[in-house]
Scaffold this active site. Sequence first.
Site, mmCIF file in Angstrom:
data_model
loop_
_atom_site.group_PDB
_atom_site.id
_atom_site.type_symbol
_atom_site.label_atom_id
_atom_site.label_comp_id
_atom_site.label_asym_id
_atom_site.label_seq_id
_atom_site.Cartn_x
_atom_site.Cartn_y
_atom_site.Cartn_z
ATOM 1 C CG ASP A 1 2.322 22.743 29.988
ATOM 2 O OD1 ASP A 1 3.406 22.632 30.591
ATOM 3 O OD2 ASP A 1 1.382 21.947 30.183
ATOM 4 C CD GLU B 1 -2.481 24.050 30.763
ATOM 5 O OE1 GLU B 1 -1.498 23.273 30.710
ATOM 6 O OE2 GLU B 1 -3.268 24.075 31.732
ATOM 7 C CG ASP C 1 -2.822 20.711 28.616
ATOM 8 O OD1 ASP C 1 -2.270 21.054 27.555
ATOM 9 O OD2 ASP C 1 -2.198 20.207 29.575
ATOM 10 C CE LYS D 1 2.497 20.849 33.431
ATOM 11 N NZ LYS D 1 2.272 19.969 32.259
ATOM 12 C CE LYS E 1 -3.336 16.686 31.028
ATOM 13 N NZ LYS E 1 -1.996 17.214 30.730
#
Length: 350
Positions: A232, A207, A181, A259, A151
């Site tokens: 995403d 992402e 991401d 997701k 992240k």
Amino acid sequence: MKASYTPYTLHFKVPSGTSRGILTDKETYLVRVWDDADPDPDRFGVGECALFRGLGADDRPEYESVLQQVCREIDRYDTLDLAAWSSIRFGVETALLDWRHGGRRVVYPSDFADGQRGITINGLIWMGDKRTMAARIEEKLAAGFSCIKLKIGAIDFDDECDLLAFIRRRYPREVIELRVDANGAFAPDRALEYLKRLSDYDLHSIEQPIRAGQWEAMARLCETSPLPIALDEELIGVNGAAEKRALLETVAPQYVVLKPSLVGGFTGTQEWIDAARVAGAGWWITSALESNVGLNAIAQFTATLPVEMPQGLGTGALYTNNIPSPLEQVGEQLLYNPAREWDFSGLSWR
């Protein structure tokens, strides 16, 4: 059919950082379905309505009243329009599939659910200060992960690049796959500059480099970026099949990250997979901070798909009070051990 639900608050073992701030707790709802006429009194299905505050398109004040209504009308579930209530759809789909397959938490039968094989997952590195993130990277590498996802976007960008360089000095792309991401952290006018710098580290993909909803800006990035871009948050709230196709045709991303609790349950996820295939985009499945109930359903769904890369299903060990389950993580493998039991004791259903 009958249905009931219960709110449940998950507590993080360690506060987890994203570009949206530090998370210490995660609200969710569990839903239970059963049939009073069933001769087996122990048969029931369980799902997770995994509301994600601040991110899900269904984060609305009337959420719980809608869930109550769905429980009251469970017998006519197939006629209910839940397109705008992604996490409720995800939870109820899971519970009904569980019940139909015997009410023993087998949502999608497969060799994974039988305990015969695992699913390869990425090692997720949450945001933190540079030293903390470096220590977490060492832990994942020592555990044997071949795919690491960081992240980024919350600490100094140079420090984040240093962390990527630290991995690349030790492991080439052929040994360790690196994903990042950004959670929409980059400004559109500077994003390409950041992507060019990140491309020095032989990354698999990034992402959501910029905030969702900027289709034209994202399309320009996807066309000019030196690294593959995965959408995403961009997918959240895009419900109709035609709108999904329009997004992918306009933006032309290299990948989409799916997701299920945020993109319309398993029905919506399959629509995205179908649209991605037509658009020539790759995809992978990721959990979104669900409890073991939701993670189990996503993993079992994933096990039925032709996946060819590590999946983002490594969030089951984040919580101090997760629902005890047969899920196990061994190195980079997520496994289901049928010899272990689920434990729903202590829950008060409404």
